[in-house]
Scaffold this motif. Structure first.
Motif, PDB file in Angstrom:
ATOM      1  N   PRO A 199      22.946  -7.278  11.538  1.00  0.00           N
ATOM      2  CA  PRO A 199      24.117  -8.154  11.683  1.00  0.00           C
ATOM      3  C   PRO A 199      24.775  -8.420  10.334  1.00  0.00           C
ATOM      4  N   GLN A 200      25.361  -7.372   9.774  1.00  0.00           N
ATOM      5  CA  GLN A 200      25.864  -7.478   8.412  1.00  0.00           C
ATOM      6  C   GLN A 200      27.167  -8.269   8.337  1.00  0.00           C
ATOM      7  N   GLU A 201      27.409  -8.784   7.166  1.00  0.00           N
ATOM      8  CA  GLU A 201      28.581  -9.605   6.888  1.00  0.00           C
ATOM      9  C   GLU A 201      29.867  -8.895   7.311  1.00  0.00           C
ATOM     10  N   ALA A 202      30.783  -9.639   7.906  1.00  0.00           N
ATOM     11  CA  ALA A 202      32.050  -9.069   8.357  1.00  0.00           C
ATOM     12  C   ALA A 202      32.785  -8.418   7.186  1.00  0.00           C
ATOM     13  N   GLY A 203      33.264  -7.203   7.400  1.00  0.00           N
ATOM     14  CA  GLY A 203      34.005  -6.493   6.364  1.00  0.00           C
ATOM     15  C   GLY A 203      33.152  -5.688   5.415  1.00  0.00           C
ATOM     16  N   LEU A 204      31.823  -5.842   5.495  1.00  0.00           N
ATOM     17  CA  LEU A 204      30.938  -5.100   4.611  1.00  0.00           C
ATOM     18  C   LEU A 204      30.833  -3.646   5.063  1.00  0.00           C
ATOM     19  N   ARG A 205      31.007  -2.727   4.114  1.00  0.00           N
ATOM     20  CA  ARG A 205      30.831  -1.299   4.404  1.00  0.00           C
ATOM     21  C   ARG A 205      29.657  -0.805   3.559  1.00  0.00           C
ATOM     22  N   TYR A 206      28.470  -0.859   4.139  1.00  0.00           N
ATOM     23  CA  TYR A 206      27.263  -0.561   3.377  1.00  0.00           C
ATOM     24  C   TYR A 206      26.944   0.921   3.468  1.00  0.00           C
ATOM     25  N   LEU A 207      27.182   1.626   2.363  1.00  0.00           N
ATOM     26  CA  LEU A 207      26.964   3.072   2.294  1.00  0.00           C
ATOM     27  C   LEU A 207      26.152   3.398   1.045  1.00  0.00           C
ATOM     28  N   ASN A 208      25.021   2.697   0.907  1.00  0.00           N
ATOM     29  CA  ASN A 208      24.228   2.823  -0.317  1.00  0.00           C
ATOM     30  C   ASN A 208      22.729   2.858  -0.022  1.00  0.00           C
ATOM     31  N   HIS A 209      22.335   3.499   1.068  1.00  0.00           N
ATOM     32  CA  HIS A 209      20.924   3.553   1.442  1.00  0.00           C
ATOM     33  C   HIS A 209      20.113   4.451   0.524  1.00  0.00           C
ATOM     34  N   ALA A 210      20.787   5.313  -0.235  1.00  0.00           N
ATOM     35  CA  ALA A 210      20.080   6.136  -1.216  1.00  0.00           C
ATOM     36  C   ALA A 210      19.706   5.329  -2.449  1.00  0.00           C
ATOM     37  N   ALA A 211      20.144   4.075  -2.513  1.00  0.00           N
ATOM     38  CA  ALA A 211      19.789   3.177  -3.621  1.00  0.00           C
ATOM     39  C   ALA A 211      18.831   2.110  -3.109  1.00  0.00           C
ATOM     40  N   VAL A 212      19.364   1.026  -2.555  1.00  0.00           N
ATOM     41  CA  VAL A 212      18.546  -0.032  -1.961  1.00  0.00           C
ATOM     42  C   VAL A 212      19.173  -0.395  -0.623  1.00  0.00           C
ATOM     43  N   ALA A 213      18.394  -0.347   0.439  1.00  0.00           N
ATOM     44  CA  ALA A 213      18.914  -0.539   1.795  1.00  0.00           C
ATOM     45  C   ALA A 213      18.796  -1.986   2.258  1.00  0.00           C
ATOM     46  N   PRO A 214      19.669  -2.402   3.172  1.00  0.00           N
ATOM     47  CA  PRO A 214      19.476  -3.694   3.840  1.00  0.00           C
ATOM     48  C   PRO A 214      18.236  -3.635   4.738  1.00  0.00           C
ATOM     49  N   TRP A 215      17.634  -4.774   4.956  1.00  0.00           N
ATOM     50  CA  TRP A 215      16.530  -4.853   5.909  1.00  0.00           C
ATOM     51  C   TRP A 215      17.082  -4.981   7.321  1.00  0.00           C
ATOM     52  N   PRO A 216      16.357  -4.499   8.322  1.00  0.00           N
ATOM     53  CA  PRO A 216      16.693  -4.845   9.701  1.00  0.00           C
ATOM     54  C   PRO A 216      16.279  -6.287   9.991  1.00  0.00           C
TER      55      PRO A 216
END
Length: 375
Positions: free
Chosen positions: A9-26
């Motif tokens: 449930p990521q923040e509105a407007g966030l475009r997270y495209l950086n899993h090759a660095a540090v990923a969000p948790w589920p």
């Protein structure tokens, strides 16, 4: 509707495209850590035996993810660099020995081998930009080569190598294969047995969707006792629970590489994250990531002046797409994307995007639309 929306449930407007660095948790990892914190607050370590059961479940999940023969082959480590150091400073090197690496390695998989130079070990860097990088690596192995250390997926370009082919080449030449799997494990199926590797390692905070500070080290059974140990403590003993025993020996399993108290907080989070990956299934994870990479590839290729720095063949890529735009400074473009809540990275002479299986179509299309405006 994204079936994994509730997990991310990521923040509105966030475009997270950086899993090759540090990923969000589920969500489930966050909830597990919160529950663990509350338990510590209320009853401390009263239920420590249950914690050990969770740690064992984590080992089992990691063994399945790696297709390791047994949980005995898997150690829980602080990070990839620690595991690489166990190999580099555990093997019995002789002056003149060689380590073969590629010229695209992340510093962790270069510096650790260069640190062996005082022992007379030569590091051979191989250009893998050609059409057959596996052949280049195998051909660089000489009778003096003891080990080939290579990333399964290169962190900057996203180039994915054929691990079983490299493993077969190493076996034929009597060379040990050490795989930094951090950019493949959790993004693509990975198999230590099929690859024929001696060692493999990865952190939990990228494609595995876990926290920093906890990773995995696979050591082939026949090589465990050949690695000289440099860390000692109560946890790595064969009879670890017998505190009064004066004679001791290292554990026969890979636990011999775990010198002290475990990172239980990290284990709680990572075990929950791996449960999600298992539910989705690595085959489906890989398919969904490839769909997202293919869409980014097509959209960016259509940009004026776009230069794709990652492989175009699906079989050569995992979850990374790196590109540059003619006439645009990478630093300025990165800052412009950052202002628009596109979380990405500057790597390999360009901008690196790395979606995961759950990344929504909206995130992909919004990012492409933004890039069209910025091109």
């Amino acid at each position: 509707m994204n079936p994994w929306h509730d997990e991310f449930p990521q923040e509105a407007g966030l475009r997270y495209l950086n899993h090759a660095a540090v990923a969000p948790w589920p969500r489930r990892a966050s909830a597990a850590v919160c529950a663990f914190a509350e338990q510590n607050l209320r009853v401390g370590a009263r239920d420590y035996p249950q914690w050990l059961q969770l740690e064992q479940r984590l080992r089992q999940r990691l063994a399945r993810l790696l297709n390791a023969p047994s949980t005995a082959d898997v150690a829980l480590v602080k990070n990839t660099s620690e595991a690489l150091s166990f190999v580099a400073f555990g093997l019995d090197w002789r002056p003149g020995d060689q380590v073969v690496i590629s010229d695209q390695e992340f510093p962790s998989n270069r510096v650790v081998w260069e640190a062996l130079r005082p022992q007379g070990v030569e590091v051979v860097e191989v250009d893998i930009a050609g059409s057959d990088p596996e052949a280049a690596l195998i051909e660089a192995c000489t009778p003096r080569t003891r080990l080939l250390a290579i990333s399964a997926v290169q962190y900057a370009s996203g180039l994915r190598l054929d691990m079983p082919r490299l493993g077969a080449g190493c076996t034929e030449r009597g060379v040990l294969l050490c795989i930094d799997a951090i950019q493949q494990l959790g993004a693509q199926p990975f198999d230590v047995q099929a690859s024929g590797c001696a060692f493999a390692m990865a952190d939990g905070h990228k494609w595995l969707l876990g926290p920093e500070g906890l990773g995995v080290f696979y050591c082939r059974r026949d090589l465990r006792e050949q690695l000289r140990l440099h860390e000692y403590g109560w946890h790595m003993l064969e009879d670890a629970g017998n505190y009064d025993r004066r004679d001791w020996q290292p554990a026969k399993t890979a636990r011999r590489f775990e010198c002290g108290s475990p990172n239980m907080l990290g284990a709680v989070a990572l075990e929950a994250s791996l449960a999600l990956l298992e539910e989705v299934g690595m085959a489906q994870v890989a398919t969904l990531i490839e769909q997202r990479i293919a869409r980014l590839h097509a959209g960016i290729a259509a940009l004026p002046g776009a230069r794709l720095l990652s492989p175009q063949e699906p079989g050569r890529r995992a979850g990374i797409l790196t590109f540059a735009l003619a006439g645009r400074d990478n630093g300025e473009l990165f800052e412009a994307l950052k202002k628009e809540q596109v979380v990405c990275a500057q790597r390999g002479g360009g901008i690196r995007l790395s979606p995961h299986f759950y990344t929504t179509e909206t995130v992909i299309e919004d990012t492409l639309a933004l890039l069209h405006r910025l091109a």
